[in-house]
Structures are given as structure tokens and as C-alpha cells.
Design an enzyme around this catalytic site. Structure first.
Site, PDB file in Angstrom:
ATOM      1  N   LYS A  54       0.836  -1.207   0.000  1.00  0.00           N
ATOM      2  CA  LYS A  54       0.000   0.000   0.000  1.00  0.00           C
ATOM      3  C   LYS A  54       0.873   1.260   0.000  1.00  0.00           C
ATOM      4  O   LYS A  54       0.616   2.214  -0.737  1.00  0.00           O
ATOM      5  CB  LYS A  54      -0.940  -0.017   1.221  1.00  0.00           C
ATOM      6  CG  LYS A  54      -2.049  -1.054   1.110  1.00  0.00           C
ATOM      7  CD  LYS A  54      -2.827  -1.255   2.414  1.00  0.00           C
ATOM      8  CE  LYS A  54      -3.876  -2.355   2.243  1.00  0.00           C
ATOM      9  NZ  LYS A  54      -4.662  -2.630   3.468  1.00  0.00           N
ATOM     10  N   GLN A  98      -4.622  -1.683   9.717  1.00  0.00           N
ATOM     11  CA  GLN A  98      -4.582  -2.992   9.070  1.00  0.00           C
ATOM     12  C   GLN A  98      -5.192  -4.054   9.978  1.00  0.00           C
ATOM     13  O   GLN A  98      -4.874  -4.128  11.164  1.00  0.00           O
ATOM     14  CB  GLN A  98      -3.120  -3.345   8.714  1.00  0.00           C
ATOM     15  CG  GLN A  98      -2.960  -4.586   7.857  1.00  0.00           C
ATOM     16  CD  GLN A  98      -3.602  -4.473   6.475  1.00  0.00           C
ATOM     17  OE1 GLN A  98      -3.678  -3.395   5.885  1.00  0.00           O
ATOM     18  NE2 GLN A  98      -4.085  -5.584   5.945  1.00  0.00           N
ATOM     19  N   ASP A 121     -10.863   3.003   4.517  1.00  0.00           N
ATOM     20  CA  ASP A 121     -11.231   1.586   4.398  1.00  0.00           C
ATOM     21  C   ASP A 121     -12.749   1.410   4.391  1.00  0.00           C
ATOM     22  O   ASP A 121     -13.254   0.332   4.062  1.00  0.00           O
ATOM     23  CB  ASP A 121     -10.656   0.782   5.573  1.00  0.00           C
ATOM     24  CG  ASP A 121      -9.387   0.027   5.205  1.00  0.00           C
ATOM     25  OD1 ASP A 121      -9.235  -0.328   4.021  1.00  0.00           O
ATOM     26  OD2 ASP A 121      -8.560  -0.196   6.109  1.00  0.00           O
TER      27      ASP A 121
HETATM   28  N1  GUN Z   1      -7.219  -6.917   6.101  1.00  0.00           N
HETATM   29  C1  GUN Z   1      -7.654  -7.631   5.023  1.00  0.00           C
HETATM   30  N2  GUN Z   1      -8.169  -6.788   4.105  1.00  0.00           N
HETATM   31  C2  GUN Z   1      -8.061  -5.539   4.601  1.00  0.00           C
HETATM   32  C3  GUN Z   1      -8.414  -4.263   4.109  1.00  0.00           C
HETATM   33  O1  GUN Z   1      -8.964  -4.076   3.025  1.00  0.00           O
HETATM   34  N3  GUN Z   1      -8.115  -3.224   4.924  1.00  0.00           N
HETATM   35  C4  GUN Z   1      -7.543  -3.380   6.136  1.00  0.00           C
HETATM   36  N4  GUN Z   1      -7.313  -2.298   6.874  1.00  0.00           N
HETATM   37  N5  GUN Z   1      -7.206  -4.545   6.619  1.00  0.00           N
HETATM   38  C5  GUN Z   1      -7.465  -5.626   5.861  1.00  0.00           C
END
Ligand code: GUN
Length: 295
Positions: A54, A98, A121
Site C-alpha cells: 500500500k 490494518q 477503508d
Molecule cells: N485486512 C484484510 N483486508 C483488509 C483491508 O482491506 N483493509 C484493512 N485495513 N485490513 C485488511
């Protein structure tokens, strides 16, 4: 019949190009770059990889990324205090925590602390609540579900009036993607571990979204001829022929499914790259909203 392969990697690259142009324009006209804060708790290898990808993607389009790495032992109070600092930071347009978080931390309590105008998110209860209601507008839509819709749209697959079957009811994918498909006037069926006669249900799908996290569970004869199959699964299976000892496969048996489906996404190279592209788009939208350029 052999399915058209939906090249998520190429579509995501196009979107990242569009975002890079917009970011450059924003810098030129407003003197600011969007900023994304990525909060990583603990040492999970998969989470570290996702966060690294990311941040790299941010750098490539000119978005500033701010990493906040916290130890596995961090308390919920300390984590929430860091989220609040990011809420107050004018350089931060998006905050992602995350997931998953360690067991001693209440995920819901942490996500609810994120300023909804920075919730890139789309996991804040208010944004999810708005997504789940008719006529309400979340400020942000979760990235993977948004990426799935974008893949369908950019491939020219019609959603309205179609039977969409969603395998999986997770907060991150299954539920929000179901809501998005419903808002686009698909007739939705959400399946899960207790669903009876799964192959019978999936065979009615014009659009099949697989997000269950079970390697290659969806077989060719589960699929309606000509259907669009979107595989959200990412599963590691042992493979001694690979240097790292494993390979990634989806929730769909690709070799079988591609002989039946009309469209199919590969794993890797399908939905995965779209998730990150949508995160960048959400972060850009966050800054544009703060500048009053969008609602
Ligand atoms: N863990 C698995 N997928 C995601 C996501 O799209 N965002 C976040 N923050 N954590 C995740």
C-alpha cells in the site's frame, strides 16, 4: 466456451495512472499532496506485506504515506490515542488500521474512533450503516468491494436485474459487496457455511462473487455457462516447484471455471490489485472532499 480473463492488474494500472494525474493537478493547483496513514500492529507477515504494498503504491502516484508501526503488545488505549492523533493531523486524509488486530484489542472500538471523513477503508460503523441503507451515502466504500464493482463496470458487465450470488459474509468483502450489488439493482443471494446445496445456488448466478477463503472450492460445474466469476480469494497452497514453497490460488478452480464462465478474474492479478487502487482513490477523494472539490 473459454472465458474472457478480466485483467485486474491492467485495469488497476489504468486507474493508478488516472489517480497520479489527479494528484499532480492537485499539487499544482492547491500545493498539497494527499496523505495516507497506515497503522500496523504486530508482526504478521501477511499484514506487513499488504501495508508495504500500500505504501509503495502511494509513492508511485504521489500520495504521501505515514507509517505507524506498533508492537503486538500495544494497549487498546494507546492504539486509540494514536488514531486520535491522526484524526487531528491536517496532513492525513486517510487512516487505515490494518486488520486483523491482536485478540486483546476490540476491533470495533478502534474502527469507531477513526474520523469518518478519513475512513478510507470504509469500515467505520457510520459508513457501513449508510452503505447498508437505501438512499444514504457513505463517505467511503470498502476498497475490495469497490474494486469488484469497478472491475465489472470497466469490463462492461451489466449488473442491473442480474442474479448475483455472493459466497461469504465477511465485514470486509461479502457483506459490503452484497450491499453495493443491491444498490445497483442486482438480485442478491448471500451464501455461507450453513447454506444448503451450494452448487445449486451458485449455478443460478449471472454474477458469482467468491469470498470464502477456501482454496479452489468453486468447481466448474458450480457455474452457470457464461457467468461472470469474480474470485476474491487469496489462499496459499504448498507447491514444491516454487522457490518459496507455495503458490497463491483463489476460491475458484480457475482451470475448470474458465471453460464454463463468460468472464473470470485470475488469482493473482484479478481483484487484488484493484483493492490497492481503490485505497488510493479513496485517499484522493478524502483530500478532494476536504478541499471542497467533491461532496
Ligand atoms: N485486512 C484484510 N483486508 C483488509 C483491508 O482491506 N483493509 C484493512 N485495513 N485490513 C485488511
Amino acid at each position: 466456451m473459454t472465458a474472457q480473463i478480466i485483467d485486474g492488474k491492467a485495469i488497476a494500472a489504468t486507474i493508478r495512472g488516472e489517480i497520479a494525474k489527479e494528484v499532480a493537478k492537485l499539487k499544482e493547483e492547491h500545493g498539497v499532496a494527499p496523505g495516507l496513514a497506515a497503522v500496523l500492529v504486530g508482526e504478521r507477515k501477511d499484514s506487513q506485506t499488504y501495508v508495504r504494498m500500500k505504501k509503495k503504491a502511494c509513492a508511485e502516484v504521489g500520495i504521501k504515506s505515514i507509517g505507524v508501526d506498533l508492537p503486538e503488545s500495544v494497549s487498546q488505549e494507546e492504539l486509540i490515542a494514536r488514531v486520535r492523533e491522526l484524526n487531528a493531523d491536517p496532513e492525513v486524509d486517510g487512516i487505515l488500521v490494518q486488520l486483523p488486530l491482536p485478540d486483546h484489542i476490540n476491533e470495533e472500538a478502534v474502527l469507531a474512533e477513526i474520523d469518518i471523513t478519513k475512513d478510507v477503508d470504509g469500515f467505520h460503523p457510520i459508513n457501513i450503516g449508510r452503505l447498508s441503507m437505501k438512499g444514504r451515502h457513505p463517505l467511503f466504500v470498502p476498497c475490495t468491494p469497490r474494486g469488484v464493482i469497478e472491475l465489472l463496470d470497466r469490463t462492461g458487465i451489466e449488473i442491473e436485474g442480474k442474479n448475483a450470488v455472493i459466497l461469504g459474509r465477511s465485514n470486509i468483502v461479502g457483506l459490503p459487496v452484497s450491499m453495493l450489488l443491491l444498490h445497483r439493482n442486482a438480485t442478491i443471494t448471500i451464501c455461507h457455511s450453513r447454506t444448503k446445496n451450494l452448487p445449486e445456488v451458485t449455478r443460478r448466478a449471472d454474477i458469482l462473487i467468491a469470498a470464502i477463503g477456501r482454496a479452489e472450492m468453486v468447481r466448474g460445474d458450480w457455474i452457470k455457462p457464461g457467468a461472470a466469476v469474480i474470485d476474491v480469494g487469496v489462499n496459499a497452497v504448498d507447491d514444491a516447484t516454487r522457490k518459496r514453497g507455495y503458490r497463491l490460488v483463489g476460491d475458484v478452480n480457475f482451470e475448470e471455471a474458465k471453460e464454463v464462465a463468460g468472464y473470470i478474474t485470475p488469482v493473482p492479478g484479478g481483484v487484488g490489485p484493484m483493492t490497492i487502487a481503490m485505497l488510493l482513490k479513496n485517499t484522493l477523494d478524502g483530500r478532494k472532499r476536504r478541499l471542497g472539490l467533491i461532496e
